[in-house]
Design a protein around this motif. Structure first.
Motif, mmCIF file in Angstrom:
data_model
loop_
_atom_site.group_PDB
_atom_site.id
_atom_site.type_symbol
_atom_site.label_atom_id
_atom_site.label_comp_id
_atom_site.label_asym_id
_atom_site.label_seq_id
_atom_site.Cartn_x
_atom_site.Cartn_y
_atom_site.Cartn_z
ATOM 1 N N PRO A 47 99.561 -6.983 -24.140
ATOM 2 C CA PRO A 47 100.414 -7.755 -23.220
ATOM 3 C C PRO A 47 99.756 -8.015 -21.873
ATOM 4 O O PRO A 47 99.886 -9.118 -21.315
ATOM 5 N N ALA A 48 99.081 -7.017 -21.349
ATOM 6 C CA ALA A 48 98.419 -7.204 -20.055
ATOM 7 C C ALA A 48 97.310 -8.250 -20.154
ATOM 8 O O ALA A 48 97.124 -9.062 -19.244
ATOM 9 N N MET A 49 96.579 -8.250 -21.268
ATOM 10 C CA MET A 49 95.520 -9.230 -21.442
ATOM 11 C C MET A 49 96.098 -10.638 -21.562
ATOM 12 O O MET A 49 95.550 -11.595 -21.013
ATOM 13 N N ASN A 50 97.210 -10.782 -22.280
ATOM 14 C CA ASN A 50 97.839 -12.089 -22.422
ATOM 15 C C ASN A 50 98.336 -12.609 -21.076
ATOM 16 O O ASN A 50 98.168 -13.797 -20.758
ATOM 17 N N THR A 51 98.921 -11.729 -20.273
ATOM 18 C CA THR A 51 99.367 -12.134 -18.935
ATOM 19 C C THR A 51 98.186 -12.563 -18.074
ATOM 20 O O THR A 51 98.273 -13.545 -17.321
ATOM 21 N N SER A 62 97.754 -16.305 -16.510
ATOM 22 C CA SER A 62 97.618 -16.454 -15.057
ATOM 23 C C SER A 62 96.356 -17.231 -14.709
ATOM 24 O O SER A 62 96.354 -18.056 -13.780
ATOM 25 N N ASN A 63 95.294 -16.986 -15.452
ATOM 26 C CA ASN A 63 94.052 -17.729 -15.229
ATOM 27 C C ASN A 63 94.228 -19.206 -15.565
ATOM 28 O O ASN A 63 93.670 -20.077 -14.886
ATOM 29 N N ARG A 64 94.994 -19.493 -16.606
ATOM 30 C CA ARG A 64 95.244 -20.891 -16.961
ATOM 31 C C ARG A 64 96.016 -21.610 -15.857
ATOM 32 O O ARG A 64 95.725 -22.767 -15.528
ATOM 33 N N LEU A 65 96.996 -20.924 -15.287
ATOM 34 C CA LEU A 65 97.774 -21.522 -14.201
ATOM 35 C C LEU A 65 96.884 -21.793 -12.992
ATOM 36 O O LEU A 65 96.941 -22.883 -12.396
ATOM 37 N N ALA A 66 96.055 -20.823 -12.651
ATOM 38 C CA ALA A 66 95.157 -20.996 -11.496
ATOM 39 C C ALA A 66 94.137 -22.105 -11.757
ATOM 40 O O ALA A 66 93.843 -22.918 -10.863
ATOM 41 N N THR A 67 93.593 -22.158 -12.979
ATOM 42 C CA THR A 67 92.594 -23.176 -13.308
ATOM 43 C C THR A 67 93.196 -24.571 -13.258
ATOM 44 O O THR A 67 92.592 -25.510 -12.710
ATOM 45 N N THR A 68 94.391 -24.744 -13.823
ATOM 46 C CA THR A 68 95.043 -26.052 -13.805
ATOM 47 C C THR A 68 95.342 -26.505 -12.383
ATOM 48 O O THR A 68 95.131 -27.671 -12.021
ATOM 49 N N THR A 69 95.835 -25.581 -11.566
ATOM 50 C CA THR A 69 96.124 -25.920 -10.164
ATOM 51 C C THR A 69 94.860 -26.331 -9.429
ATOM 52 O O THR A 69 94.846 -27.332 -8.698
ATOM 53 N N HIS A 121 90.634 -36.082 -16.893
ATOM 54 C CA HIS A 121 90.922 -34.683 -17.210
ATOM 55 C C HIS A 121 91.663 -34.623 -18.531
ATOM 56 O O HIS A 121 92.574 -35.420 -18.784
ATOM 57 N N GLU A 122 91.279 -33.665 -19.380
ATOM 58 C CA GLU A 122 91.891 -33.556 -20.701
ATOM 59 C C GLU A 122 93.317 -33.021 -20.608
ATOM 60 O O GLU A 122 93.777 -32.612 -19.544
ATOM 61 N N SER A 123 93.990 -33.027 -21.743
ATOM 62 C CA SER A 123 95.367 -32.526 -21.793
ATOM 63 C C SER A 123 95.397 -31.033 -21.486
ATOM 64 O O SER A 123 94.415 -30.306 -21.673
ATOM 65 N N LEU A 124 96.555 -30.568 -21.024
ATOM 66 C CA LEU A 124 96.700 -29.181 -20.596
ATOM 67 C C LEU A 124 96.965 -28.265 -21.779
ATOM 68 O O LEU A 124 97.414 -28.698 -22.838
ATOM 69 N N ALA A 125 96.680 -26.980 -21.569
ATOM 70 C CA ALA A 125 96.928 -25.986 -22.605
ATOM 71 C C ALA A 125 98.432 -25.816 -22.816
ATOM 72 O O ALA A 125 99.241 -26.060 -21.913
ATOM 73 N N THR A 126 98.801 -25.376 -24.008
ATOM 74 C CA THR A 126 100.212 -25.169 -24.325
ATOM 75 C C THR A 126 100.841 -24.146 -23.384
ATOM 76 O O THR A 126 100.268 -23.083 -23.138
ATOM 77 N N GLY A 127 101.991 -24.468 -22.849
ATOM 78 C CA GLY A 127 102.684 -23.572 -21.924
ATOM 79 C C GLY A 127 102.466 -23.913 -20.468
ATOM 80 O O GLY A 127 103.153 -23.370 -19.595
ATOM 81 N N THR A 128 101.526 -24.811 -20.175
ATOM 82 C CA THR A 128 101.244 -25.225 -18.800
ATOM 83 C C THR A 128 101.626 -26.689 -18.623
ATOM 84 O O THR A 128 101.286 -27.522 -19.463
ATOM 85 N N ALA A 129 102.342 -27.000 -17.556
ATOM 86 C CA ALA A 129 102.817 -28.368 -17.335
ATOM 87 C C ALA A 129 102.815 -28.692 -15.847
ATOM 88 O O ALA A 129 102.862 -27.791 -14.992
ATOM 89 N N ILE A 130 102.730 -29.983 -15.553
ATOM 90 C CA ILE A 130 102.809 -30.488 -14.179
ATOM 91 C C ILE A 130 103.938 -31.501 -14.114
ATOM 92 O O ILE A 130 104.038 -32.403 -14.953
ATOM 93 N N THR A 160 104.305 -17.091 -18.143
ATOM 94 C CA THR A 160 104.364 -16.107 -17.064
ATOM 95 C C THR A 160 105.536 -16.342 -16.121
ATOM 96 O O THR A 160 105.801 -15.512 -15.250
ATOM 97 N N ARG A 161 106.217 -17.477 -16.275
ATOM 98 C CA ARG A 161 107.336 -17.846 -15.388
ATOM 99 C C ARG A 161 106.890 -17.966 -13.937
ATOM 100 O O ARG A 161 107.670 -17.729 -13.016
ATOM 101 N N LYS A 162 105.650 -18.354 -13.747
ATOM 102 C CA LYS A 162 105.117 -18.546 -12.410
ATOM 103 C C LYS A 162 104.679 -19.999 -12.243
ATOM 104 O O LYS A 162 104.336 -20.669 -13.220
ATOM 105 N N SER A 163 104.694 -20.461 -11.007
ATOM 106 C CA SER A 163 104.286 -21.843 -10.755
ATOM 107 C C SER A 163 103.617 -21.947 -9.389
ATOM 108 O O SER A 163 103.748 -21.059 -8.533
#
Length: 202
Positions: A63-67, A71-78, A144-153, A181-184
């Motif tokens: 679970p910690a690794m998945n989180t 979190s890295n995906r959110l930071a990378t997309t931003t 820019h390519e499409s976003l990973a599943t679970g990440t949206a703008i 992660t319920r973070k934005s």
């Protein structure tokens, strides 16, 4: 000619050495032929215990690794989105014309339908027609390519900058959300064209 005058035949020494063979026994009586070796390793019980402990640790770490990954995906997309905004503003200043960023579902033109999750492009609006109305005078800068599943703008279809680097449709607000992660991250673009970031729950 006598027998002793022949140089190839030696009569003084025999052909075969008559010296006695040294008294070395063929069979060793001090040490046995078969030596004993000690092998070290795991028993089946010990191996099962190690595998059980490894499985428990992996279950706790998953679970910690998945989180961490989400979190890295959110930071990378931003960061990618901010980089696209900065590039569009830089192109507007450099070329002395409007430039912007818009959502795109094909990686080559703007679209007024769909979502930012399909991707976006940085473009130069050669005839100042505005985003979404792609014309022959517009030029693609970066896609820019499409976003990973679970990440949206979420936000308006496009953001445009004029030759002074000002945002034409500011203030503008974009939300980059990761549902896992319920973070934005909120990207707020002011009239001057600069973007600021803040963190809120999705």
């Amino acid at each position: 000619m006598g027998l002793h005058d022949l140089p190839f035949i030696r009569t003084q020494e025999p052909f075969v050495d008559q010296q006695p063979v040294s008294n070395i026994p063929i069979v060793r009586i001090n040490k046995p032929f078969v030596e004993t070796y000690h092998f070290f390793g795991f028993t089946l019980i010990e191996l099962m215990m190690v595998l059980t402990i490894a499985g428990v640790l992996a279950a706790l770490a998953a679970p910690a690794m998945n989180t961490f990954i989400q979190s890295n995906r959110l930071a990378t997309t931003t960061n990618d989105f901010i980089a696209a905004l900065n590039l569009a503003r830089s192109e507007a200043l450099k070329r002395g014309t409007n430039a912007g960023i818009c959502k795109s579902d094909n990686g080559s033109t703007c679209t007024a339908t769909g979502t930012w999750s399909s991707g976006w492009i940085v473009f130069v609006d050669g005839d100042n027609s505005g985003a979404g109305a792609w014309t022959a005078s517009d030029s693609l800068v970066r896609a820019h390519e499409s976003l990973a599943t679970g990440t949206a703008i979420t936000g308006s279809d496009a953001i445009l900058y004029n030759r002074q680097g000002q945002a034409l449709n500011a203030p503008a607000l974009y939300i980059v959300c990761n549902s896992n992660t319920r973070k934005s991250r909120i990207v707020n673009i002011g009239v001057a064209g600069r973007a600021s970031i803040s963190e809120v729950p999705c």
